[in-house]
Write a protein that holds these residues in place. Sequence first.
Motif, PDB file in Angstrom:
ATOM      1  N   LEU A   1       2.529 -42.491 -16.373  1.00 28.52           N
ATOM      2  CA  LEU A   1       4.030 -41.863 -15.832  1.00 28.52           C
ATOM      3  C   LEU A   1       3.556 -41.151 -14.690  1.00 28.52           C
ATOM      4  CD1 LEU A   1       1.698 -38.392 -17.639  1.00 28.52           C
ATOM      5  CD2 LEU A   1       3.730 -39.470 -18.157  1.00 28.52           C
ATOM      6  N   ARG A   2       5.278 -40.753 -13.954  1.00 31.52           N
ATOM      7  CA  ARG A   2       5.674 -41.103 -12.592  1.00 31.52           C
ATOM      8  C   ARG A   2       5.727 -42.542 -12.500  1.00 31.52           C
ATOM      9  NH1 ARG A   2       2.706 -35.611 -12.538  1.00 31.52           N
ATOM     10  NH2 ARG A   2       3.879 -35.349 -14.512  1.00 31.52           N
ATOM     11  N   CYS A   3       6.432 -43.148 -13.021  1.00 30.10           N
ATOM     12  CA  CYS A   3       6.621 -44.538 -12.849  1.00 30.10           C
ATOM     13  C   CYS A   3       8.270 -44.970 -13.347  1.00 30.10           C
ATOM     14  CB  CYS A   3       5.912 -44.917 -14.176  1.00 30.10           C
ATOM     15  SG  CYS A   3       6.968 -44.371 -15.220  1.00 30.10           S
TER      16      CYS A   3
ATOM     17  N   GLN B   1      -0.678 -21.593 -23.462  1.00 26.04           N
ATOM     18  CA  GLN B   1      -0.744 -22.062 -24.640  1.00 26.04           C
ATOM     19  C   GLN B   1      -0.647 -23.641 -24.843  1.00 26.04           C
ATOM     20  OE1 GLN B   1       2.887 -21.063 -26.885  1.00 26.04           O
ATOM     21  NE2 GLN B   1       1.718 -20.128 -28.404  1.00 26.04           N
ATOM     22  N   GLU B   2       0.617 -24.714 -23.974  1.00 17.08           N
ATOM     23  CA  GLU B   2       1.832 -25.549 -23.732  1.00 17.08           C
ATOM     24  C   GLU B   2       0.004 -26.778 -23.793  1.00 17.08           C
ATOM     25  OE1 GLU B   2       4.826 -26.341 -21.957  1.00 17.08           O
ATOM     26  OE2 GLU B   2       3.576 -28.540 -21.716  1.00 17.08           O
ATOM     27  N   GLN B   3      -1.367 -26.131 -22.738  1.00 14.18           N
ATOM     28  CA  GLN B   3      -1.628 -27.573 -22.418  1.00 14.18           C
ATOM     29  C   GLN B   3      -2.853 -27.184 -23.525  1.00 14.18           C
ATOM     30  OE1 GLN B   3      -5.021 -26.898 -21.572  1.00 14.18           O
ATOM     31  NE2 GLN B   3      -5.964 -28.454 -20.550  1.00 14.18           N
TER      32      GLN B   3
ATOM     33  N   ALA C   1      -1.285 -30.850 -18.899  1.00  9.25           N
ATOM     34  CA  ALA C   1      -0.340 -30.147 -19.484  1.00  9.25           C
ATOM     35  C   ALA C   1      -0.297 -28.624 -18.052  1.00  9.25           C
ATOM     36  CB  ALA C   1       0.025 -29.774 -21.047  1.00  9.25           C
ATOM     37  N   GLY C   2       1.167 -28.604 -19.033  1.00  4.99           N
ATOM     38  CA  GLY C   2       1.297 -27.831 -17.911  1.00  4.99           C
ATOM     39  C   GLY C   2       2.342 -28.457 -16.310  1.00  4.99           C
ATOM     40  N   THR C   3       2.979 -27.382 -15.656  1.00  2.00           N
ATOM     41  CA  THR C   3       3.436 -27.791 -14.719  1.00  2.00           C
ATOM     42  C   THR C   3       3.920 -26.983 -13.679  1.00  2.00           C
ATOM     43  OG1 THR C   3       4.448 -30.044 -15.562  1.00  2.00           O
ATOM     44  CG2 THR C   3       5.239 -29.788 -13.245  1.00  2.00           C
ATOM     45  N   GLN C   4       3.918 -27.340 -12.051  1.00  2.00           N
ATOM     46  CA  GLN C   4       4.450 -26.322 -11.542  1.00  2.00           C
ATOM     47  C   GLN C   4       3.834 -26.997  -9.938  1.00  2.00           C
ATOM     48  OE1 GLN C   4       2.674 -22.345  -9.929  1.00  2.00           O
ATOM     49  NE2 GLN C   4       1.173 -22.980 -11.834  1.00  2.00           N
TER      50      GLN C   4
ATOM     51  N   PRO D   1      -1.119 -39.349 -12.898  1.00  2.00           N
ATOM     52  CA  PRO D   1      -2.519 -38.360 -13.356  1.00  2.00           C
ATOM     53  C   PRO D   1      -3.365 -38.163 -14.189  1.00  2.00           C
ATOM     54  CG  PRO D   1      -0.139 -37.427 -13.647  1.00  2.00           C
ATOM     55  CD  PRO D   1      -0.093 -38.926 -13.405  1.00  2.00           C
ATOM     56  N   GLU D   2      -2.328 -38.777 -14.967  1.00  2.13           N
ATOM     57  CA  GLU D   2      -3.773 -39.026 -16.106  1.00  2.13           C
ATOM     58  C   GLU D   2      -4.436 -39.821 -16.784  1.00  2.13           C
ATOM     59  OE1 GLU D   2      -0.787 -36.759 -18.602  1.00  2.13           O
ATOM     60  OE2 GLU D   2      -1.362 -36.403 -20.344  1.00  2.13           O
ATOM     61  N   GLN D   3      -5.670 -39.637 -17.292  1.00  2.00           N
ATOM     62  CA  GLN D   3      -6.713 -40.776 -17.601  1.00  2.00           C
ATOM     63  C   GLN D   3      -5.987 -40.740 -19.450  1.00  2.00           C
ATOM     64  OE1 GLN D   3     -10.502 -40.085 -17.072  1.00  2.00           O
ATOM     65  NE2 GLN D   3      -9.825 -43.033 -16.945  1.00  2.00           N
TER      66      GLN D   3
ATOM     67  N   PHE E   1       7.948 -48.734 -21.704  1.00  2.00           N
ATOM     68  CA  PHE E   1       6.566 -48.247 -21.319  1.00  2.00           C
ATOM     69  C   PHE E   1       6.005 -47.113 -20.578  1.00  2.00           C
ATOM     70  CE2 PHE E   1       7.365 -53.253 -21.921  1.00  2.00           C
ATOM     71  CZ  PHE E   1       6.199 -53.198 -22.962  1.00  2.00           C
ATOM     72  N   TYR E   2       7.177 -46.633 -20.243  1.00  2.24           N
ATOM     73  CA  TYR E   2       6.936 -44.900 -20.159  1.00  2.24           C
ATOM     74  C   TYR E   2       6.388 -44.365 -21.448  1.00  2.24           C
ATOM     75  CZ  TYR E   2       8.364 -40.070 -19.661  1.00  2.24           C
ATOM     76  OH  TYR E   2       8.005 -38.553 -19.811  1.00  2.24           O
ATOM     77  N   SER E   3       5.653 -43.090 -20.963  1.00  2.00           N
ATOM     78  CA  SER E   3       4.846 -42.348 -21.465  1.00  2.00           C
ATOM     79  C   SER E   3       3.705 -43.254 -22.382  1.00  2.00           C
ATOM     80  CB  SER E   3       5.417 -41.712 -22.684  1.00  2.00           C
ATOM     81  OG  SER E   3       6.148 -41.784 -23.022  1.00  2.00           O
TER      82      SER E   3
ATOM     83  N   VAL F   1      11.153 -39.511 -15.973  1.00  2.00           N
ATOM     84  CA  VAL F   1      10.063 -38.529 -16.564  1.00  2.00           C
ATOM     85  C   VAL F   1      10.492 -37.119 -17.673  1.00  2.00           C
ATOM     86  CG1 VAL F   1       9.800 -38.176 -13.502  1.00  2.00           C
ATOM     87  CG2 VAL F   1      12.128 -37.344 -14.893  1.00  2.00           C
ATOM     88  N   GLY F   2       9.321 -36.698 -17.741  1.00  2.78           N
ATOM     89  CA  GLY F   2       9.406 -35.630 -19.207  1.00  2.78           C
ATOM     90  C   GLY F   2       9.117 -34.621 -18.994  1.00  2.78           C
ATOM     91  N   CYS F   3       8.760 -33.253 -19.523  1.00  5.68           N
ATOM     92  CA  CYS F   3       8.407 -32.646 -19.713  1.00  5.68           C
ATOM     93  C   CYS F   3       8.118 -31.491 -21.254  1.00  5.68           C
ATOM     94  CB  CYS F   3       9.323 -31.437 -18.733  1.00  5.68           C
ATOM     95  SG  CYS F   3      10.434 -30.648 -19.323  1.00  5.68           S
ATOM     96  N   GLY F   4       6.884 -30.213 -21.607  1.00 10.96           N
ATOM     97  CA  GLY F   4       6.957 -30.646 -22.500  1.00 10.96           C
ATOM     98  C   GLY F   4       7.956 -29.509 -23.220  1.00 10.96           C
ATOM     99  N   ILE F   5       8.096 -29.245 -24.692  1.00  8.64           N
ATOM    100  CA  ILE F   5       8.710 -28.189 -24.565  1.00  8.64           C
ATOM    101  C   ILE F   5       8.246 -26.615 -25.649  1.00  8.64           C
ATOM    102  CG2 ILE F   5      11.579 -27.288 -24.799  1.00  8.64           C
ATOM    103  CD1 ILE F   5      11.516 -29.150 -22.603  1.00  8.64           C
TER     104      ILE F   5
HETATM  105  C1  ISJ Z   1       5.815 -36.519 -19.956  1.00 10.00           C
HETATM  106  C2  ISJ Z   1       5.686 -36.140 -18.001  1.00 10.00           C
HETATM  107  O1  ISJ Z   1       3.956 -35.506 -17.818  1.00 10.00           O
HETATM  108  C3  ISJ Z   1       3.514 -34.774 -18.630  1.00 10.00           C
HETATM  109  C4  ISJ Z   1       3.479 -33.340 -18.910  1.00 10.00           C
HETATM  110  C5  ISJ Z   1       3.649 -32.281 -18.542  1.00 10.00           C
HETATM  111  C6  ISJ Z   1       4.126 -30.888 -18.570  1.00 10.00           C
HETATM  112  O2  ISJ Z   1       4.783 -31.008 -19.409  1.00 10.00           O
HETATM  113  O3  ISJ Z   1       4.154 -30.317 -17.850  1.00 10.00           O
HETATM  114  C7  ISJ Z   1       2.415 -32.760 -17.710  1.00 10.00           C
HETATM  115  C8  ISJ Z   1       1.581 -33.004 -17.095  1.00 10.00           C
HETATM  116  C9  ISJ Z   1       1.453 -34.666 -18.589  1.00 10.00           C
HETATM  117  O4  ISJ Z   1       1.138 -34.337 -19.375  1.00 10.00           O
HETATM  118  C10 ISJ Z   1       5.785 -36.778 -17.322  1.00 10.00           C
HETATM  119  O5  ISJ Z   1       5.380 -36.469 -15.901  1.00 10.00           O
HETATM  120  O6  ISJ Z   1       7.299 -37.426 -17.268  1.00 10.00           O
END
Ligand code: ISJ
Length: 347
Positions: A299-301, A195-197, A178-181, A161-163, A280-282, A313-317
């Motif tokens: 991503l999403r791979c 804030q993360e975004q 950034a930001g996910t729900q 989803p990310e260019q 190759f992820y990320s 898969v990952g997420c921002g902390i």
């Molecule tokens: C790191 C990933 O996604 C990234 C992290 C996100 C987040 O932390 O909310 C949202 C979109 C992406 O920039 C992933 O999909 O593995």
Amino acid sequence: MQQIITKAKSSYQEREPFVLFAKPNQSVLHAYFQKDAVLYTFENQEGFVFSAFNSKDSFIIPYEKSEAYTCEIQPLFLDAESTEMESFPISESSCFERLVEQAVQSINQNEFSKVVLSRKVSYEVGVDFISSYLQLVSSYVSAFRYLFYHPKIGMWMGASPEQLVQINGNELQTVALAGTQLYQENLFWEEKEKQEQQFVTDYIIGKLNPLVEKINVSLPFTVQAGRLAHIKTFIDAQLKISQKAIEAVKVLHPTPAVCGLPKEPALAFILANEKYDRKFYSGFLGEWNREKSNLFVNLRCAEIEENSIHFYVGCGITKDSIPEKEFVETENKLGTIQRIIKLKIKN
Ligand SMILES: C=C(O[C@@H]1C=C(C(=O)O)C=C[C@H]1O)C(=O)O
């Protein structure tokens, strides 16, 4: 379309490199079949780039060494061979949650303000990569949908989803995502997510500033990615005449959307604590041309082997991260790619 699919299957059997891809919101399938099996290092030549998270491993399927094909994607074109679907069991959470806790402690000790942590989730199954890719292509129309194979790299598939960056002459466009729900109508973003975004947006602007003449930044808005929603900002800029496009890629990757902030301590934390190679992820991938380039973040791979599949898969902390919630976020992202997987028929 059948011709491209048949050729992809035979290239895989013959261990010859190829890539199939469809750009966001487009119904054209592009394919490049490399005529030899050499692993070419990316050195600014034109082709389809496939670059690892670590920045060192950057490869290309050069256009001048490949045969190119395009065709219209037929809606819900599925491969003739029938396949079996299976749901993947929920994976173990405690390991990742401990890692998140450890990252929050480091943030509270001011080592960094954000780190993107990921999971590698593996299953011993034989994947029907063609049927899975066709399902992915028709399921995630707004994503960059690819299937990449090189005998010296392996097979990767994803719906990004990310260019990372789009470059047209000296016009450059990128995004801060950034930001996910889970997606729903009238959704609400918490301060932590906003804030993360914003961290990501500010970082990208700061990095691009020395390379560009002027920079335009949109207001943040919500975008849908499959069943998920993210916050996105468009960033447009004009590269200075003296600047090479490749320099912009070098300063942008890895963005805080996949690594963290500040970059160096966040990267050191990832390398010391994730306990596996992201490969190759990320990283990033896509078309590289002298005039017009279009790269995406991987991503999403998934990485597909003969009898197994590995999802990443990952997420921002950030300081306010709650380990259990972050785990759920990775499970939701995992669902995006798991949902389209089709298995080989067992004999
Ligand atoms: C790191 C990933 O996604 C990234 C992290 C996100 C987040 O932390 O909310 C949202 C979109 C992406 O920039 C992933 O999909 O593995």
